[in-house]
Motif scaffolding. Structure first.
Motif, PDB file in Angstrom:
ATOM      1  N   THR A   1       0.176  -6.520 -10.918  1.00 30.82           N
ATOM      2  CA  THR A   1       0.890  -6.667  -9.640  1.00 30.82           C
ATOM      3  C   THR A   1       0.408  -7.853  -8.833  1.00 30.82           C
ATOM      4  O   THR A   1       0.984  -8.156  -7.780  1.00 30.82           O
ATOM      5  CB  THR A   1       0.737  -5.390  -8.800  1.00 30.82           C
ATOM      6  N   GLY A   2      -0.649  -8.531  -9.312  1.00 26.17           N
ATOM      7  CA  GLY A   2      -1.105  -9.726  -8.612  1.00 26.17           C
ATOM      8  C   GLY A   2      -1.579  -9.438  -7.214  1.00 26.17           C
ATOM      9  O   GLY A   2      -2.382  -8.536  -6.971  1.00 26.17           O
ATOM     10  N   ASN A   3      -1.038 -10.192  -6.228  1.00 28.86           N
ATOM     11  CA  ASN A   3      -1.504 -10.071  -4.845  1.00 28.86           C
ATOM     12  C   ASN A   3      -0.662  -9.094  -4.043  1.00 28.86           C
ATOM     13  O   ASN A   3      -0.577  -9.189  -2.825  1.00 28.86           O
ATOM     14  CB  ASN A   3      -1.511 -11.442  -4.170  1.00 28.86           C
ATOM     15  N   TYR A   4      -0.021  -8.141  -4.721  1.00 27.48           N
ATOM     16  CA  TYR A   4       0.837  -7.175  -4.028  1.00 27.48           C
ATOM     17  C   TYR A   4       0.082  -6.454  -2.917  1.00 27.48           C
ATOM     18  O   TYR A   4       0.513  -6.404  -1.776  1.00 27.48           O
ATOM     19  CB  TYR A   4       1.381  -6.179  -5.051  1.00 27.48           C
ATOM     20  N   LYS A   5      -1.082  -5.886  -3.257  1.00 30.31           N
ATOM     21  CA  LYS A   5      -1.850  -5.166  -2.239  1.00 30.31           C
ATOM     22  C   LYS A   5      -2.463  -6.123  -1.231  1.00 30.31           C
ATOM     23  O   LYS A   5      -2.605  -5.821  -0.055  1.00 30.31           O
ATOM     24  CB  LYS A   5      -2.948  -4.332  -2.910  1.00 30.31           C
ATOM     25  N   SER A   6      -2.857  -7.287  -1.709  1.00 30.56           N
ATOM     26  CA  SER A   6      -3.455  -8.253  -0.802  1.00 30.56           C
ATOM     27  C   SER A   6      -2.460  -8.726   0.245  1.00 30.56           C
ATOM     28  O   SER A   6      -2.843  -9.120   1.342  1.00 30.56           O
ATOM     29  CB  SER A   6      -3.997  -9.434  -1.601  1.00 30.56           C
TER      30      SER A   6
END
Length: 915
Positions: free
Chosen positions: A896-901
């Motif tokens: 998901t890469g930087n989804y949460k970030s």
């Protein structure tokens, strides 16, 4: 077969066709390429004229060479070229007998031995010979001669045993019945008993060849505790020059995790076959040791297991205040001190003080009175696994302790007063001891006739008295009684600890009884008498590679057999235990010495490493075809029908097409398998067991992803960083071994491109995050990582996106629970207003580095059962669950890469939307 250096030809007569190449040369010179015909009106003026000397133009030299090379390649192809052909032995119609020693000494290079034997078996099959296969570490059995295909299938699944040959003389007797055979013997290099007899038998039967690799062979004798240190002795075959080896001492840390607790270096002097060193360790650390192993050597002989003989128990002696009175020999603790001082760590002092030291054993000699606090503390200590050993005496006999109601710190109720034997006012003559019963821990110990008892305290008759009596006098009165207290026990000798009431403390039986009660340290090499009459069940057994395995349904072993027998098919090396004792049976015994095998005259010995045989017919045929296609293009170019640039491009394309057709087909299949579904991958380490562990670990975390998330990964794949494409995989698990090979320059380029393109590598040194990177695995990782384009790293921050990708986490354990490192946050990272975390790495961290052995925690079998223990009890299973959660967070972060970030941008987005 005709040999030409490393190249051989199965049909050398075809090479005579190369003689025709000069004829071809002349033909090609006489027949040039056809010219282009163009109509030109002015040519009409030349019609009717004749050239008296017509001469064709010459074929270009390079075209002549191209055509000659094409025909030459075809001739070479039909001659059957073979790269690295095996030496051709004189033709023989005799059956082939393949002997494998199959011992622990073969384990280090067993795969290479099997590969070489398979080449030999295949060659015998091509010659139409029958083959028999025998492993000399098995029980003698007449070999069965079969087809080469059947033997090759058996050979592929054969593994060495963790012991030596069973009966070489028996094998020799059986092989006399096999008749005339040709034998190839894959020797482990050691001189086992009966080898000379077997050699003579095989030489009488036919030709004998021996394959024996000139590799170093190391082993460890069982360690022993002497002069306040652990004595370590390593063995090797006779060799010139000094050699240093490192020995790793492993055991359980306080959390129950196996790890290296100490390390020692031993140096062999030039020509020496033994090296010795002393390892000084504090008692707490020494008692945790479970095994010693030579670093970098995969062999059962390079491992020695430890048992009770290395553990010096802490024993507290409390003498009831009489130690300072009278003569030394009359002291209640004198004989105990003499018996235990060489083999135990003695503590002396008040009961309150010794309880704080948490000893293994507390000995009370004629102690009758204790305060309530002391009694409660002693009972609590015993219930947690302590052994309370009590001796009677005048004070205990005169007191009211144990009268009436049962005392929790005595195994039985006592009668008032005592019993006197052999005096003027006695009840009779001094009594001898009765033989020990089968249920007694003293069963099997010989009783000296001079041991007699002249006074004792008597036990009140109770229903439980018989069950609690473990030693008695000849008239049946109890001499030693025992009762469990929680996880511990209390034992009462109904006589004094000195010679006042009996001659027992003066005898060797007294020391043996202390050993049987686990009061003192066990002897380093138990004798048959020490273990007689007891059955020891296997706890863990060693395989040939030095790894501990579950014993399965192996039966128990009689104590006398365990003390005297050598490891074999019926008695595998490992740890054996009964109710109160653990005994280690190691491959190498205390008196073992390594001797090299001696071969008789007439035995051919092959010391060279076998190279893989490879047929080149297809390669030469493909080359000939490509050259002929290039000739067509060249002819078109010379005749002017094809432009030069187009001809060059077509030649390059044909060359690329022909160079790697197999590689391209393989790459296509690999690419299809890797990209049709989401797959996790692990980097091949070169260690088969480690690769199997990594595969099982990725299967386990894949199953958890399938259960708990929308990610449904397919079966994991193994990746060879030298050959395979890495871009197909978003995530690579890379377990590091101490001897992991360094990547090539091309592999480093692929790895750096992979990291720059968004891939992630989880480096796992499996060393529990040893401080300062001092483990061999950590040092190897430092070498490997030196060629990688890795950004600055730092211990993971509490607000890193990995802590909240799917689960909220604070720890990231595997089988161990140590720190991990990720890409360091930017120096200007600040916490966004209204958000509980900073804007850290705006993307996926390219590397995660740790030593927690995640694959072992994730690994499960086909039924979903974990393969390896983690910690102890429910706490360990909780740690395994957190490990699964970390794995899920990790894969979700990768995908998901930087989804949460991106949550840090929520306030700005809401502001833009006018909310």
């Amino acid at each position: 077969m005709f040999m030409l250096g490393p190249l051989g030809f199965t049909a050398p007569l075809v090479l005579l066709g190369l003689i025709a190449l000069p004829v071809l040369w002349l033909l090609l010179r006489a027949v040039p390429p056809a010219p282009i015909r163009r109509r030109f009106p002015g040519v009409a003026l030349l019609l009717g004229l004749r050239d008296e000397e017509a001469e064709a133009d010459k074929t270009p030299l390079w075209l002549l060479l191209l055509r000659a090379a094409a025909i030459g390649a075809a001739i070479l192809a039909f001659a059957g070229p073979v790269l690295n052909p095996q030496p051709v032995e004189p033709a023989s119609d005799l059956p082939l007998l393949v002997l494998m020693d199959g011992t622990w000494a073969d384990a280090a290079d067993w795969p290479r031995r099997v590969e070489r034997a398979q080449v030999l078996v295949e060659a015998a099959g091509r010659a139409g010979r029958t083959v028999a296969l025998a492993r000399l570490s098995d029980r003698p059995e007449l070999p069965l001669f079969q087809s080469a295909d059947a033997v090759a299938a058996r050979l592929a699944g054969m593994q060495p045993h963790p012991f030596g040959p069973v009966d070489l003389a028996g094998w020799a007797a059986l092989l006399q019945q096999a008749g005339a055979v040709e034998t190839v013997w894959y020797s482990d290099g050691l001189d086992w008993p009966g080898r000379a007899v077997l050699q003579a038998t095989l030489l009488d039967a036919g030709r004998l060849r021996v394959f024996e690799a000139p590799r170093p062979l190391l082993a460890l004798r069982p360690v022993r505790f002497q002069d306040g240190a652990v004595q370590i002795v390593a063995l090797r075959l006779p060799a010139a020059g000094e050699q240093a080896v490192e020995v790793s001492a492993r055991g359980l840390d306080p959390s129950g995790i196996d790890r290296e607790l100490a390390r020692a270096t031993l140096t062999f002097a030039s020509g020496a076959t033994e090296a010795e060193t002393a390892l000084e360790l504090p008692p707490e650390l020494r008692n945790r040791l479970t095994r010693f192993e030579i670093s970098g050597t995969r062999s059962a002989g390079a491992v020695t297991l430890t048992d009770d003989s290395l553990k010096r128990r802490k024993v507290a002696l409390i003498g009831g205040g009489a130690d300072a009175e009278g003569l030394l020999l009359l002291s209640p603790t004198h004989y105990l001190r003499q018996a235990l001082q060489p083999v135990a760590d003695l503590l002396e002092g008040g009961l309150k003080d010794v309880l704080q030291a948490n000893p293994d054993v507390i000995v009370l000699t004629d102690v009758a009175r204790m305060t309530q606090a002391e009694s409660d503390g002693l009972a609590t200590w015993a219930a947690k696994g302590g052994l309370l050993l009590r001796f009677a005496g005048p004070k205990l006999a005169a007191s009211d302790i144990g009268r009436g109601a049962a005392d929790p710190l005595l195994p039985v109720r006592l009668r008032e007063g005592g019993r006197s034997l052999g005096g003027a006012m006695s009840w009779g003559d001094p009594k001898a001891l009765a033989p020990f019963g089968k249920d007694s821990p003293f069963f099997g110990l010989p009783i000296p006739p001079e041991v007699t008892v002249k006074a004792q305290v008597l036990a009140e008759p109770d229903p439980d008295l018989a069950a609690r009596t473990i030693a008695a006098l000849a008239d049946g009165t109890p001499l030693v009684t025992r009762k469990p207290i929680g996880q511990g026990q209390v034992v009462l000798f109904h006589v004094t600890a000195n010679a006042d009431w009996s001659s027992l403390p003066l005898s060797g039986l007294f020391v043996q009884m202390m050993e049987r009660l686990a009061v003192s340290t066990r002897p380093g090499q138990p004798e048959a008498g020490d273990l007689a009459g007891r059955i020891f069940a296997p706890e863990r057994v060693l395989d040939a590679y030095g790894a501990l395995q579950d014993p399965g349904s192996l039966p128990g072993v009689a104590g006398e057999d365990l003390a005297q027998a050598q490891p074999g098919p019926a008695l595998l090396p490992g740890l054996y235990a009964d109710e109160d004792r653990r005994v280690a049976l190691n491959v190498i015994r205390p008196d073992t010495a390594l001797s090299p095998a001696v071969w008789r005259a007439g035995v051919r010995q092959d010391w060279q490493e076998a190279l893989q045989e490879r047929a080149l017919k297809g390669v030469f045929l493909a080359g000939a075809l490509l050259l002929l296609l290039a000739d067509v293009l060249a002819a078109l170019r010379v005749s002017g029908r094809l432009s030069g640039s187009l001809a060059a491009r077509l030649c390059v394309a044909l060359l690329a097409l022909g160079l790697a057709p197999e590689a391209r087909a393989q790459d296509d299949g690999f690419a299809i398998a890797a990209t049709t579904e989401v797959r996790l991958a692990h980097v091949l380490s070169g260690d088969r067991k480690l690769d199997d562990l990594a595969d099982a670990g990725l299967r386990g975390i894949g199953a958890r992803l399938f259960e708990r998330t929308t990610i449904e990964p397919a079966e994991p794949m193994a990746v060879d960083i030298e050959r395979d494409e890495l871009a197909f995989f978003p995530f690579l698990y890379w377990p590091i071994s101490a001897d992991a090979p360094l990547p090539s320059v091309a592999a480093y380029q692929k790895l750096n491109l992979y990291l720059r393109s968004g891939g992630m590598i989880l480096f796992d040194t499996r060393d529990a995050g040893m401080v300062g990177g001092t483990s061999l695995e950590a040092k190897r990782l430092q070498l490997i990582a030196s060629g990688l384009d890795i950004p600055p790293i730092a211990p993971i921050a509490p607000d890193h996106v990995l802590t909240r990708t799917f689960y909220l986490l604070q720890d990231f354990p595997g089988r161990h629970d140590g720190p991990i490192w990720v890409e360091a946050p930017p120096p200007d990272a600040v916490q966004a207003e209204g958000m509980p975390f900073r804007s850290l790495n705006d993307g996926v961290t390219p590397v995660v580095i740790g030593g927690n052995d995640w694959a072992a925690a994730w690994a499960m079998d086909d039924r979903g059962i974990p393969l390896y223990p983690v910690g102890r009890g429910s706490a360990g299973e909780r740690q395994r669950e957190i490990s699964y959660r970390f794995g899920i967070n990790l894969i979700m972060h990768v995908l998901t890469g930087n989804y949460k970030s991106d949550q840090v941008h929520v306030p700005a987005l809401l502001e833009r939307l006018g909310q």
